[in-house]
Design an enzyme around this catalytic site. Sequence first.
Site, PDB file in Angstrom:
ATOM      1  CD  GLU A 139      -1.250  -6.216   5.908  1.00 43.83           C
ATOM      2  OE1 GLU A 139      -1.414  -5.013   6.151  1.00 43.83           O
ATOM      3  OE2 GLU A 139      -0.870  -6.644   4.799  1.00 43.83           O
ATOM      4  CG  HIS A 167      -3.562  -3.638   3.579  1.00 40.79           C
ATOM      5  ND1 HIS A 167      -2.540  -3.137   4.353  1.00 40.79           N
ATOM      6  CD2 HIS A 167      -4.203  -2.559   3.049  1.00 40.79           C
ATOM      7  CE1 HIS A 167      -2.565  -1.816   4.309  1.00 40.79           C
ATOM      8  NE2 HIS A 167      -3.562  -1.438   3.524  1.00 40.79           N
ATOM      9  CB  CYS A 217      -0.970  -0.042   1.176  1.00 42.92           C
ATOM     10  SG  CYS A 217      -2.386   1.076   0.981  1.00 42.92           S
TER      11      CYS A 217
END
EC number: 6.3.5.2
Length: 513
Positions: free
Chosen positions: A174, A172, A85
């Site tokens: 994660e 993202h 990002c």
Amino acid sequence: MSDTTLEKIIVLDYGSQYNQLIARRIREIGVFSELMSHKVTAKEIREINPIGIILSGGPNSVYDEGSFDIDPEIFELGLPVLGICYGMQLMSYKLGGMVEAAGEREYGVAPLQLTEKSALFAGTPEVQDVLMSHGDRVTAIPEGFHVVGTSPNSPFAAVENTERNLYGIQFHPEVRHSVHGTEMLRNFALNICGAKGNWSMENFIDMQIKDIREKVGDKKVLLGLSGGVDSSVVGVLLQRAIGDQLTSIFVDHGFLRKGEADQVMETLGGKFGLNIIKVDAQKRFMDKLVGLSDPETKRKIIGNEFVYVFDDEANKLEGVDFLAQGTLYTDVIESGTDTAQTIKSHHNVGGLPEDMQFQLIEPLNTLFKDEVRALGTQLGMPDEIVWRQPFPGPGLAIRVLGDLTEEKLETVRESDAILREEIAASGLERDVWQYFTVNTDVKSVGVMGDQRTYDYTLAIRAITSIDGMTADFAQLPWDLLQKISKRIVNEVDHVNRIVYDITSKPPATVEWQ
């Protein structure tokens, strides 16, 4: 971690709410990972000797004055770099690309379309859902980069320069909403960075024991033992490392849960052989608190008194050079990063006196809470200690509203024991993050055995959460709540009514005061 030969991937912190999650995901893959300030220099990174670098997301815009920057020499280290990002935007911007405010912001799940084969996306589908959360986007990529993935509003959703081992993704990986995110991070860690993926609690224990022995030598260590997960794990780890060079002080202030003091002594002192000095300070604490109702005053008195008691006992010992603490990685992050926000202080029992000249030992300060539990299990500690719930330093004293009396304290201690017993019997012990009872200091009329009663109302608080920062009330089965209520009213003196707290956090906090 003092061992520079340990395989590690560092995460540069640019302020994303998901920063800790990145490090956790990498660790789950079997590679050690830690957060570092974005101000770290290429020279400092070279000394740390990581095998890869991740640039986190963040709320800044790269073109704004004062936005978080990076030492451009980091891109010349020859290490694999993954920009996520804001991290991708910063990498693109610093290497000659362009970043602009997006005409249409992209928040939420979006389809990622892979346009080329890439080592980062090996084994993942050509079209997959990913979580986007950005107001800016890359509009031109640096020389040497090429596009490997697009989304409806991001023509450069995934880019790479394989010659320089630089990778950028606008989403993202994660978070769980990015369905194949863990596979991408695994590809980055194992295939691109070349990690072996063999970091585990077992080798963590070996390394910590080696570090502790080297640091302590033949000197003595003092530990403040609370009976909670963190200090208990520290105690068992230190005991394994240095044996009788460790002395633990366990202050029983009288506000522990039912049977807790005995369990600490039996398990840690008996089974694990810790040398524990148990200080029975119940009367000393209670005498200071009788009749007080203000919660902040109660907290302050308990915190200060704990320090005085600990100090008194510590001064009786001779030749102690080290003080051990159960500081966790989250504590280090909250207090030590440039992007950290100030949060409400926790119910700590208070700091130690400034004139206590000890060197600190903090063997858990690179671990997250779930890793501490895993460490405890690896050390052979029983589940009832390893999975013990968060418990405030002032203990049950802050679960009694209004003035503190022995009678009210006993209603909380006994009702809490019943609540824990029944939730354990129902099999929901691991599903509910925290649960306890509160004496509301409200009395109401009731009828028991054809007699009018005028007794206390207790509240049950049960929540589900991941980290305690936000929480929802636990939707316990009605028949379970009914059973708990019936038992408390029948078995605990001076209680005739039970209510259930159905407030989330926010707006409420977990504890009532």
